[in-house]
Design a protein around this motif. Structure first.
Motif, short mmCIF file in Angstrom:
data_model
loop_
_atom_site.label_atom_id
_atom_site.label_comp_id
_atom_site.label_asym_id
_atom_site.label_seq_id
_atom_site.Cartn_x
_atom_site.Cartn_y
_atom_site.Cartn_z
N ALA A 43 -16.21 51.40 -84.65
CA ALA A 43 -16.85 52.72 -84.69
C ALA A 43 -18.10 52.73 -83.81
N LEU A 44 -18.87 51.65 -83.85
CA LEU A 44 -20.06 51.55 -82.99
C LEU A 44 -19.67 51.61 -81.52
N LEU A 45 -18.63 50.89 -81.16
CA LEU A 45 -18.16 50.91 -79.78
C LEU A 45 -17.68 52.30 -79.39
N ALA A 46 -16.97 52.98 -80.28
CA ALA A 46 -16.47 54.33 -79.99
C ALA A 46 -17.62 55.30 -79.76
N VAL A 47 -18.64 55.26 -80.62
CA VAL A 47 -19.78 56.16 -80.49
C VAL A 47 -20.53 55.89 -79.18
N ASN A 48 -20.80 54.63 -78.89
CA ASN A 48 -21.54 54.29 -77.67
C ASN A 48 -20.73 54.60 -76.42
N THR A 49 -19.40 54.49 -76.51
CA THR A 49 -18.55 54.84 -75.37
C THR A 49 -18.66 56.33 -75.08
N VAL A 50 -18.62 57.17 -76.11
CA VAL A 50 -18.76 58.62 -75.91
C VAL A 50 -20.12 58.92 -75.28
N LEU A 51 -21.18 58.34 -75.83
CA LEU A 51 -22.51 58.61 -75.29
C LEU A 51 -22.63 58.15 -73.84
N LYS A 52 -22.06 56.99 -73.54
CA LYS A 52 -22.16 56.47 -72.17
C LYS A 52 -21.37 57.35 -71.20
N GLU A 53 -20.18 57.76 -71.60
CA GLU A 53 -19.37 58.61 -70.73
C GLU A 53 -19.99 59.98 -70.52
N GLU A 54 -20.61 60.53 -71.54
CA GLU A 54 -21.18 61.87 -71.46
C GLU A 54 -22.57 61.90 -70.85
N SER A 55 -23.38 60.87 -71.13
CA SER A 55 -24.78 60.94 -70.70
C SER A 55 -25.24 59.72 -69.90
N GLY A 56 -24.39 58.73 -69.77
CA GLY A 56 -24.77 57.55 -68.99
C GLY A 56 -25.46 56.47 -69.79
N LYS A 57 -25.74 56.72 -71.06
CA LYS A 57 -26.45 55.72 -71.86
C LYS A 57 -26.00 55.83 -73.31
N GLY A 58 -25.58 54.70 -73.85
CA GLY A 58 -25.21 54.65 -75.26
C GLY A 58 -25.96 53.52 -75.93
N SER A 59 -26.93 53.86 -76.76
CA SER A 59 -27.73 52.80 -77.37
C SER A 59 -27.85 52.95 -78.89
N VAL A 60 -26.79 53.46 -79.52
CA VAL A 60 -26.75 53.46 -80.97
C VAL A 60 -26.61 52.00 -81.39
N GLU A 61 -27.47 51.55 -82.31
CA GLU A 61 -27.50 50.13 -82.67
C GLU A 61 -26.60 49.78 -83.83
N ALA A 62 -26.36 50.73 -84.74
CA ALA A 62 -25.59 50.38 -85.92
C ALA A 62 -24.85 51.58 -86.48
N VAL A 63 -23.73 51.27 -87.10
CA VAL A 63 -22.96 52.25 -87.86
C VAL A 63 -22.97 51.78 -89.30
N TYR A 64 -23.32 52.69 -90.21
CA TYR A 64 -23.35 52.37 -91.63
C TYR A 64 -22.35 53.26 -92.35
N PHE A 65 -21.61 52.67 -93.29
CA PHE A 65 -20.71 53.43 -94.14
C PHE A 65 -21.45 53.65 -95.45
#
Length: 163
Positions: free
Chosen positions: A135-157
């Motif tokens: 999930a962390l990889l998926a979120v950071n991939t979206v941010l990187k593709e859309e804005s060039g930078k994905g730096s979400v550090e953690a996903v919590y359930f």
């Protein structure tokens, strides 16, 4: 007992209390001053690990992906469901704004990810941890593709129910 004996006992008890307080204070001072700085590692989309010292870290900011996800789990037999509440953590306020901006795509990608796992995978603790990392990889991939930078550090359930 005479008064001289009582005064000696009171003085000894007072000295013992003072020594205990002083010893405790010195113990806590020495451990707080000599404790090594702990390094916190974060992984970015490329898998590179960047160590950061605690003094360099900003306060964490959280973003809840609302509403909670409810998905059918893949597998044979009776229908199985997963309900999961996802909270994301970053130390960059710009990331929180980007999470809001790309909320629909992030929800879509997480929904697809959660629907691709089986009940058996999630019953083990390693399966939940692997799902968090994915999930962390998926979120950071979206941010990187859309804005060039994905730096979400953690996903919590914050809610995780398998039925």
């Amino acid at each position: 007992m005479n008064i001289k004996t009582i005064l000696i006992i009171v003085a000894a008890q007072t000295l013992l209390i003072v020594a205990t307080v002083a010893g405790t204070w010195m113990l806590f001072q020495s451990t707080s001053n000599s404790a090594p700085e702990m390094l916190v590692e974060t992984a970015n989309v490329e898998g590179e690990v960047k160590p950061k010292a605690p003094k360099d870290l900003k306060d964490p900011l959280y973003f809840s992906v609302e509403p909670a996800f409810v998905v059918n789990l893949k597998g044979e037999g009776a229908s199985r469901f997963l309900q999961v509440q996802v909270d994301l953590m970053s130390r960059d306020a710009d990331d929180i704004e980007k999470l809001e901006k790309y909320h629909a795509r992030i929800k879509n990608d997480l929904l697809m990810l959660f629907g691709s796992v089986s009940r058996e995978e999630l019953l083990a603790a390693e399966g939940k941890t692997k799902l968090q990392q994915s999930a962390l990889l998926a979120v950071n991939t979206v941010l990187k593709e859309e804005s060039g930078k994905g730096s979400v550090e953690a996903v919590y359930f914050s809610k995780f129910v398998i039925q």
